[in-house]
Design a protein around this motif. Structure first.
Motif, PDB file in Angstrom:
ATOM      1  N   ASP A  31       1.144  -1.143  -0.028  1.00 36.32           N
ATOM      2  CA  ASP A  31      -0.015   0.011  -0.002  1.00 36.32           C
ATOM      3  C   ASP A  31       0.865   1.319  -0.093  1.00 36.32           C
ATOM      4  OD1 ASP A  31      -2.015   1.946   0.339  1.00 36.32           O
ATOM      5  OD2 ASP A  31      -2.560   1.134   2.136  1.00 36.32           O
ATOM      6  N   ALA A  32       1.368   1.773  -1.248  1.00 38.87           N
ATOM      7  CA  ALA A  32       2.023   3.032  -1.382  1.00 38.87           C
ATOM      8  C   ALA A  32       0.983   4.273  -1.312  1.00 38.87           C
ATOM      9  CB  ALA A  32       2.846   2.955  -2.754  1.00 38.87           C
ATOM     10  N   GLU A  33       1.718   5.536  -1.415  1.00 37.50           N
ATOM     11  CA  GLU A  33       1.100   6.604  -1.191  1.00 37.50           C
ATOM     12  C   GLU A  33       0.134   6.727  -2.167  1.00 37.50           C
ATOM     13  OE1 GLU A  33       1.846  11.242  -1.085  1.00 37.50           O
ATOM     14  OE2 GLU A  33       3.425   9.948  -0.328  1.00 37.50           O
ATOM     15  N   ASP A  34       0.259   6.455  -3.485  1.00 42.45           N
ATOM     16  CA  ASP A  34      -0.456   6.826  -4.674  1.00 42.45           C
ATOM     17  C   ASP A  34      -1.075   5.480  -5.299  1.00 42.45           C
ATOM     18  OD1 ASP A  34       1.977   6.118  -5.618  1.00 42.45           O
ATOM     19  OD2 ASP A  34       1.902   7.542  -7.375  1.00 42.45           O
ATOM     20  N   TYR A  36      -1.617   0.939  -5.124  1.00 39.11           N
ATOM     21  CA  TYR A  36      -1.373  -0.571  -4.474  1.00 39.11           C
ATOM     22  C   TYR A  36      -0.403  -1.146  -5.290  1.00 39.11           C
ATOM     23  CZ  TYR A  36      -5.237   0.739  -1.619  1.00 39.11           C
ATOM     24  OH  TYR A  36      -5.879   1.266  -0.599  1.00 39.11           O
ATOM     25  N   LYS A 114      -4.425   4.850  -6.918  1.00 38.84           N
ATOM     26  CA  LYS A 114      -5.440   5.302  -6.102  1.00 38.84           C
ATOM     27  C   LYS A 114      -6.189   6.516  -6.550  1.00 38.84           C
ATOM     28  CE  LYS A 114      -3.380   3.952  -1.782  1.00 38.84           C
ATOM     29  NZ  LYS A 114      -2.816   4.078  -0.491  1.00 38.84           N
ATOM     30  N   LYS A 119      -7.825   8.846  -1.169  1.00 45.39           N
ATOM     31  CA  LYS A 119      -6.475   9.153  -0.322  1.00 45.39           C
ATOM     32  C   LYS A 119      -6.727   9.485   1.155  1.00 45.39           C
ATOM     33  CE  LYS A 119      -3.488  10.191  -4.193  1.00 45.39           C
ATOM     34  NZ  LYS A 119      -2.603  10.804  -4.921  1.00 45.39           N
ATOM     35  N   GLU A 120      -5.870   9.030   1.874  1.00 43.08           N
ATOM     36  CA  GLU A 120      -6.098   9.291   3.399  1.00 43.08           C
ATOM     37  C   GLU A 120      -5.649  10.893   3.501  1.00 43.08           C
ATOM     38  OE1 GLU A 120      -3.740   6.997   6.232  1.00 43.08           O
ATOM     39  OE2 GLU A 120      -4.302   5.038   5.138  1.00 43.08           O
ATOM     40  N   HIS A 121      -6.413  11.390   4.478  1.00 39.06           N
ATOM     41  CA  HIS A 121      -6.122  12.888   4.774  1.00 39.06           C
ATOM     42  C   HIS A 121      -6.495  12.841   6.144  1.00 39.06           C
ATOM     43  CE1 HIS A 121     -10.121  12.983   3.311  1.00 39.06           C
ATOM     44  NE2 HIS A 121     -10.446  13.937   3.893  1.00 39.06           N
TER      45      HIS A 121
END
Length: 127
Positions: A31-34, A36, A114, A119-121
């Motif tokens: 699970d990378a930042e931008d 999978y 993603k 995205k997570e924030h």
């Protein structure tokens, strides 16, 4: 050496893999930042022997490793052969229209981007 193998694994009791039921290759999911990243170990497999599909939120990677023609008698057979199938359910924040796949050095890497909305924030707490 042959005597040692028969002593340790009587009656050819060491694992043997052959054609039959589909099997799943070893895989890592990152699970990378931008995106999978799904990485599968497929040594000796050509890209023409692999199919990558996505439908209804599921990633399906399948194909077949064919037995090589050999001269001589095979004394031990422990490498996987036959059809393989790897499936995983994708999270809802995936951009399935822009999935890419790359096969390098026997590792298939499938990149599933993603979406911006998924995205997570961090949520600011007021009050």
């Amino acid at each position: 050496m042959d005597q040692l193998m028969h002593a340790v694994f009587p009656a050819g009791g060491y694992p043997e893999f052959g054609p039959g039921e589909p099997w799943a290759p070893l895989a890592d999911v990152v699970d990378a930042e931008d995106a999978y990243l799904v990485e599968l170990e497929l040594p000796g497999v050509d890209k023409d022997q692999i199919t990558v599909e996505v439908a209804e939120g599921e990633l399906d990677i399948h194909g077949e490793i064919k037995e090589k023609e050999r001269n001589g008698v095979v004394r031990r057979h422990t490498r996987r052969m036959g059809q393989f199938d790897y499936r995983t359910t994708l999270p809802s924040n995936c951009d399935t229209e822009h999935i890419s796949a790359d096969l390098t050095n026997g590792v298939l890497t499938v990149r599933v981007p993603k979406t911006e909305t998924g995205k997570e924030h961090r949520i600011e707490i007021t009050g």
